[in-house]
Design a protein around this motif. Structure first.
Motif, PDB file in Angstrom:
ATOM      1  N   TYR A  94       1.041  -0.751  -0.148  1.00  0.00           N
ATOM      2  CA  TYR A  94      -0.095   0.063   0.080  1.00  0.00           C
ATOM      3  C   TYR A  94       0.809   1.319  -0.188  1.00  0.00           C
ATOM      4  O   TYR A  94       0.582   2.349  -0.457  1.00  0.00           O
ATOM      5  N   CYS A  95       2.157   1.585   0.783  1.00  0.00           N
ATOM      6  CA  CYS A  95       2.388   2.606   0.307  1.00  0.00           C
ATOM      7  C   CYS A  95       3.345   2.340  -0.591  1.00  0.00           C
ATOM      8  O   CYS A  95       3.585   3.498  -0.466  1.00  0.00           O
ATOM      9  N   PHE A  96       4.292   1.734  -1.341  1.00  0.00           N
ATOM     10  CA  PHE A  96       4.826   1.640  -2.095  1.00  0.00           C
ATOM     11  C   PHE A  96       4.186   1.102  -3.693  1.00  0.00           C
ATOM     12  O   PHE A  96       5.222   0.392  -4.352  1.00  0.00           O
ATOM     13  N   GLY A  97       3.100   1.373  -3.815  1.00  0.00           N
ATOM     14  CA  GLY A  97       2.297   0.265  -4.900  1.00  0.00           C
ATOM     15  C   GLY A  97       2.326   1.215  -5.756  1.00  0.00           C
ATOM     16  O   GLY A  97       3.058   0.572  -7.180  1.00  0.00           O
ATOM     17  N   GLY A  98       2.379   2.380  -6.082  1.00  0.00           N
ATOM     18  CA  GLY A  98       3.388   2.731  -7.040  1.00  0.00           C
ATOM     19  C   GLY A  98       4.288   2.836  -8.284  1.00  0.00           C
ATOM     20  O   GLY A  98       4.519   2.706  -9.372  1.00  0.00           O
ATOM     21  N   ALA A  99       5.335   2.831  -6.871  1.00  0.00           N
ATOM     22  CA  ALA A  99       6.859   2.703  -7.221  1.00  0.00           C
ATOM     23  C   ALA A  99       6.844   1.364  -8.454  1.00  0.00           C
ATOM     24  O   ALA A  99       7.985   0.803  -8.839  1.00  0.00           O
ATOM     25  N   VAL A 100       6.379   0.348  -7.800  1.00  0.00           N
ATOM     26  CA  VAL A 100       6.305  -1.833  -7.847  1.00  0.00           C
ATOM     27  C   VAL A 100       5.477  -1.297  -9.282  1.00  0.00           C
ATOM     28  O   VAL A 100       6.220  -1.849  -9.785  1.00  0.00           O
ATOM     29  N   LEU A 101       4.092  -0.519  -9.356  1.00  0.00           N
ATOM     30  CA  LEU A 101       3.290  -0.976 -10.542  1.00  0.00           C
ATOM     31  C   LEU A 101       4.493  -0.284 -11.389  1.00  0.00           C
ATOM     32  O   LEU A 101       4.308  -0.527 -13.028  1.00  0.00           O
ATOM     33  N   SER A 102       4.654   1.005 -11.312  1.00  0.00           N
ATOM     34  CA  SER A 102       5.773   1.896 -12.484  1.00  0.00           C
ATOM     35  C   SER A 102       6.772   1.022 -12.643  1.00  0.00           C
ATOM     36  O   SER A 102       7.334   1.585 -14.037  1.00  0.00           O
ATOM     37  N   GLY A 103       7.531   0.122 -11.811  1.00  0.00           N
ATOM     38  CA  GLY A 103       9.056  -0.366 -12.134  1.00  0.00           C
ATOM     39  C   GLY A 103       9.056  -1.236 -13.093  1.00  0.00           C
ATOM     40  O   GLY A 103       9.089  -2.330 -14.155  1.00  0.00           O
ATOM     41  N   ILE A 104       7.231  -2.287 -13.054  1.00  0.00           N
ATOM     42  CA  ILE A 104       7.181  -3.296 -13.894  1.00  0.00           C
ATOM     43  C   ILE A 104       6.342  -3.000 -15.213  1.00  0.00           C
ATOM     44  O   ILE A 104       7.246  -3.412 -16.040  1.00  0.00           O
ATOM     45  N   MET A 105       5.609  -1.690 -14.928  1.00  0.00           N
ATOM     46  CA  MET A 105       5.429  -1.121 -16.642  1.00  0.00           C
ATOM     47  C   MET A 105       6.512  -0.243 -16.950  1.00  0.00           C
ATOM     48  O   MET A 105       6.803  -1.007 -18.708  1.00  0.00           O
ATOM     49  N   LEU A 106       7.835  -0.531 -16.472  1.00  0.00           N
ATOM     50  CA  LEU A 106       8.884  -0.283 -17.473  1.00  0.00           C
ATOM     51  C   LEU A 106       9.916  -0.880 -17.285  1.00  0.00           C
ATOM     52  O   LEU A 106      10.969  -0.891 -17.870  1.00  0.00           O
ATOM     53  N   ALA A 107       9.634  -1.793 -17.133  1.00  0.00           N
ATOM     54  CA  ALA A 107      10.800  -3.419 -17.114  1.00  0.00           C
ATOM     55  C   ALA A 107      11.622  -2.919 -16.567  1.00  0.00           C
ATOM     56  O   ALA A 107      13.111  -3.594 -16.053  1.00  0.00           O
TER      57      ALA A 107
END
Length: 301
Positions: A44-57
């Motif tokens: 919940y805290c780092f979900g944005g960084a995790v999701l954007s990292g997945i999208m940028l490979a």
């Protein structure tokens, strides 16, 4: 944090209902599996960084490499769920402190959206859609991956997907991603710091208004309704065909429900009876047989 606090609907306003549901579910998990509760909180805290990292490979665990941020989040997680007498939670629930914390979070949202747009712009300079998607994921990733976070807690509610019914934070983050992407590609004639100031003031002021009034309505509800009626609810041949088909099915169902029960008999039941077979030996006579035998005796006499 106790269950008594979470069951009181006056503790939270309507706009933080999503976090309220998260805390209610996480509270039960915290008593059963603290590890699952901690991992859910980190998502919940780092979900944005995790999701954007997945999208940028990029490695999705890269945000966890910042040990100080993870340590600070872990300390706050422990104090919220396991502090004696819920001192930390009770203090954070005070309206003045909640206003300050909410304003700080909105300022952080601005930096997250801008960071995602800038990161995407450094790799895909001419792709406006990619910049919007990464900025949106970076600023509202905690809500966008809420279904995966729920799975960690043993809950599966696909109807709560943010894409099906977006909450206010997700909508305002998407608007910010669009604005900052247009500014990065020079389609929006504004300086970056000017846009940051205008956007931050707007979201902080609107969040404060929603908290003070206890309202969860979006300020863009009228615009969304007008756009939907104009662009997506027009009468098309398919819509007309669907409407006619629905009406025909409804009429057919009403006709079937109003038909007498006798009309639903099998064809064999509606046929006229054939000739009555003669009475077999030992068969008991019916009333009709008795009447016929009486008439024959009268004729003979």
């Amino acid at each position: 944090m106790t269950k008594k606090h979470l069951d009181d609907p006056t503790v939270f306003s309507g706009m933080v209902r999503q976090k309220w549901n998260f805390l209610k579910g996480a509270l039960a998990v915290s008593r059963v599996s603290p590890l699952a509760c901690w991992f859910s909180s980190m998502l919940y805290c780092f979900g944005g960084a995790v999701l954007s990292g997945i999208m940028l490979a990029e490695p999705p665990i890269a945000p966890l490499s910042n040990g100080m941020s993870v340590l600070l989040a872990s300390v706050m997680w422990y104090l919220v769920f396991y502090c004696p007498m819920d001192v930390v939670y009770s203090c954070a629930a005070l309206p003045p402190l909640r206003l300050v914390l909410s304003g700080m979070k909105e300022v952080t949202r601005t930096w997250k959206v801008l960071g995602g747009v800038t990161q995407a712009h450094s790799k895909y300079k001419d792709s406006l859609l990619v910049m919007i998607a990464i900025g949106w994921a970076r600023g509202a990733g905690g809500g966008l991956i809420s279904n995966f976070e729920q799975l960690v807690r043993g809950v599966w509610k696909p109807e709560t997907n943010e894409l099906l019914k977006m909450s206010y934070p997700t909508k305002i983050t998407l608007i910010g991603a669009v604005l900052f992407s247009l500014q990065q590609t020079h389609y929006l004639p504004l300086q970056k710091h000017h846009l940051m100031l205008i956007y931050t003031i707007f979201i902080v002021a609107n969040k404060t208004r929603m908290m003070l009034t206890g309202s969860s309505s979006s300020p863009f509800a009228f615009i969304e309704s007008a756009l939907y009626r104009t662009l997506f609810s027009s009468h098309s041949p398919y819509a007309a065909l669907s409407g006619d088909l629905t009406k025909a099915c409804r009429d057919n169902g009403m006709a079937n429900s109003s038909t007498p029960h006798a009309s639903t008999k099998e064809p064999s039941e509606d046929r006229s009876p054939g000739p009555v077979p003669p009475t077999e030996p030992g068969r008991s006579t019916t009333a009709k047989d008795e009447v016929e035998s009486g008439e024959m005796e009268k004729k003979i006499n």
